[in-house]
Design an enzyme around this catalytic site. Structure first.
Site, PDB file in Angstrom:
ATOM      1  N   HIS A  75      -7.574  -5.714   0.023  1.00 14.59           N
ATOM      2  CA  HIS A  75      -6.405  -4.842   0.056  1.00 14.59           C
ATOM      3  C   HIS A  75      -5.277  -5.417   0.914  1.00 14.59           C
ATOM      4  CE1 HIS A  75      -3.998  -1.268  -0.067  1.00 14.59           C
ATOM      5  NE2 HIS A  75      -4.211  -0.960   1.201  1.00 14.59           N
ATOM      6  N   SER A 107       0.817  -1.204   0.000  1.00 14.93           N
ATOM      7  CA  SER A 107       0.000   0.000   0.000  1.00 14.93           C
ATOM      8  C   SER A 107       0.859   1.266   0.000  1.00 14.93           C
ATOM      9  CB  SER A 107      -0.957  -0.035   1.197  1.00 14.93           C
ATOM     10  OG  SER A 107      -1.965   0.940   1.086  1.00 14.93           O
ATOM     11  N   ASP A 111      -9.630  -6.484  -4.393  1.00 22.31           N
ATOM     12  CA  ASP A 111      -8.894  -5.287  -3.978  1.00 22.31           C
ATOM     13  C   ASP A 111      -9.636  -4.020  -4.385  1.00 22.31           C
ATOM     14  OD1 ASP A 111      -6.777  -3.601  -3.180  1.00 22.31           O
ATOM     15  OD2 ASP A 111      -5.308  -5.067  -3.856  1.00 22.31           O
TER      16      ASP A 111
END
Length: 420
Positions: free
Chosen positions: A395, A204, A362
């Site tokens: 995610h 991320s 995601d």
């Protein structure tokens, strides 16, 4: 006595297999996958139904709120080689001096009786910490000849939390200054450890910083694994798009079919004034753990109860700690997590080998990754970097499907070995 019982429970999770594998179970009805950062209705913020932790438990956790290192220790103690080594590995927690009175918190796992030939560095995302990867450390440290280094970004987790101040006025220079706060500390850590080149796995916002690091300090990364990277796709909220519209108010968005996430006016107001979302946790006293439980209860609902409990305490600890690196978010991303200077616009400056990883479910837009990979291939006249999709994952890929994620990274490690 309680500590002994808890430690016994944590160890029991790992007595049958040296690589962490939680027995599959149906998804919990309370589980919620991560979503893009956007405001929620205020009615939900003040509704106690969304925060399941009891007031008494919240108060008990608030009293020990400053012992973040202990919370990290409890999560890492689920591993079979920490704090005591097992037959093949030893691990230790380090504070590495990176200058100016600051340090980077590191969890290092070393193979016993084998020479270290390769180093792998693991980096977390926004609002997280190195212990989020507790379900991956066992597998990723099991390959002979590799030493694992998990880091807390400067200003996060158990690393130093210096004041975060940006002085630049130019929008691009502000971004460079923000990125340098983090990546200069990573470079100082590398030098302090005496590591010349390493394999980099980053998630991320950590993947965003890892990309920026590869541009500013080329030549030190053997392979860069970008896991659900933030700040990649172009949008009409980028600096270049806004500048274009200022020159030509009638100009249309160059992003075909763009649909921006709508955020409430109050959320946009606070975001643009660099108000940290964690200030709510710090400023509500003993109610802080209760507010955090609203996220952890849903996010960790599919984990074994013991693990979910210690992760909640760890998350509360790092959310509640002194604000620092978290204030970078608003300089780098517009409301809705749209990059102000997207990596897709400057991906050609990434010269190391990359692999881009997204979860099947995601919320990160993989089209941005595809565009970035095309630009890398075009700029360097080589093969397009691969994009991998991990099944049954959102995610937080490494938590949602650790088995598939671990095997993917182990494949990368084998590729690195084959090239040497």
């Amino acid at each position: 006595m309680f500590a002994l019982v808890r430690r016994t429970c944590l160890r029991a999770i790992h007595t049958e297999d040296p690589i962490i594998e939680v027995v599959p179970k149906p998804p919990s009805s309370t589980y919620r996958a991560p979503t893009p950062p956007a405001g929620i209705p205020l009615s939900k913020v003040i509704s106690s139904n969304n925060f399941p932790l009891s007031f008494s438990d919240a108060y008990a956790q608030w009293k020990v709120r400053h012992d973040v290192k202990r919370a990290e220790f409890d999560v890492l103690s689920t591993l079979p080689f920490f704090p005591e080594p097992d037959a093949t590995r030893s691990a230790r927690s380090l504070s590495v001096d990176v200058g100016n009175g600051n340090w980077v918190n590191e969890f290092e796992v070393t193979q016993l009786n084998t020479e270290t030939k390769n180093d792998i560095v693991v980096l977390h995302g926004y609002g997280a910490g190195l212990a989020f990867f507790y379900r991956n450390f066992d597998a990723l440290s099991s390959r002979p000849g590799w030493k694992l280094h998990a880091l807390d970004l400067l200003g996060y987790g158990c690393s130093a939390r210096p004041p975060f101040k940006i002085h630049a006025k130019d929008p691009y220079e502000r971004i460079h200054e923000t990125e340098d706060f983090f990546i200069d500390a990573i470079e100082a850590w590398r030098k302090a450890k005496g590591i010349e080149r390493f394999t980099f796995v980053a998630h991320s916002m950590g993947a965003y910083f890892a990309s920026a690091y590869s541009m500013k300090y080329p030549g030190h990364i053997k392979k860069l694994v970008l896991v659900s990277p933030a700040g990649v796709p172009r949008s009409s909220l980028s600096i270049s798009s806004i500048s274009r519209r200022k020159l030509d108010p009638k100009a249309k968005s160059e992003i075909s079919g763009e649909k921006l996430i709508k955020v409430p006016a109050w959320f946009n107001f606070l975001w643009e004034r660099h108000v940290s979302p964690f200030s709510l946790v710090r400023n509500t006293g003993f109610l802080g753990p209760k507010f955090v439980s609203g996220w952890t209860h849903r996010r960790f609902a599919n984990l074994p109860p013991v693990e979910a409990e210690i992760l909640h305490r760890y998350v509360y600890g790092i959310f509640n700690a002194k604000g620092s690196g978290e204030y970078a978010l608003n300089y780098l991303l517009a409301p809705g997590a749209y990059a102000r200077w997207p990596l897709a616009e400057r991906a050609a400056n990434i010269t190391c080998d990359t692999i881009w990883v997204y979860g099947q479910n995601d919320w990160m837009d993989r089209k941005g990754g595809e565009e970035a990979c095309d630009k890398i291939a075009k700029a360097h006249g080589g093969k397009r970097p691969p994009i991998k999709i991990v099944s049954d994952a959102g995610h937080h890929i490494y938590l949602d499907n650790p088995k598939e994620f671990n095997e993917l990274v182990l494949d990368v490690m084998r590729e690195v070995e084959d090239k040497e």
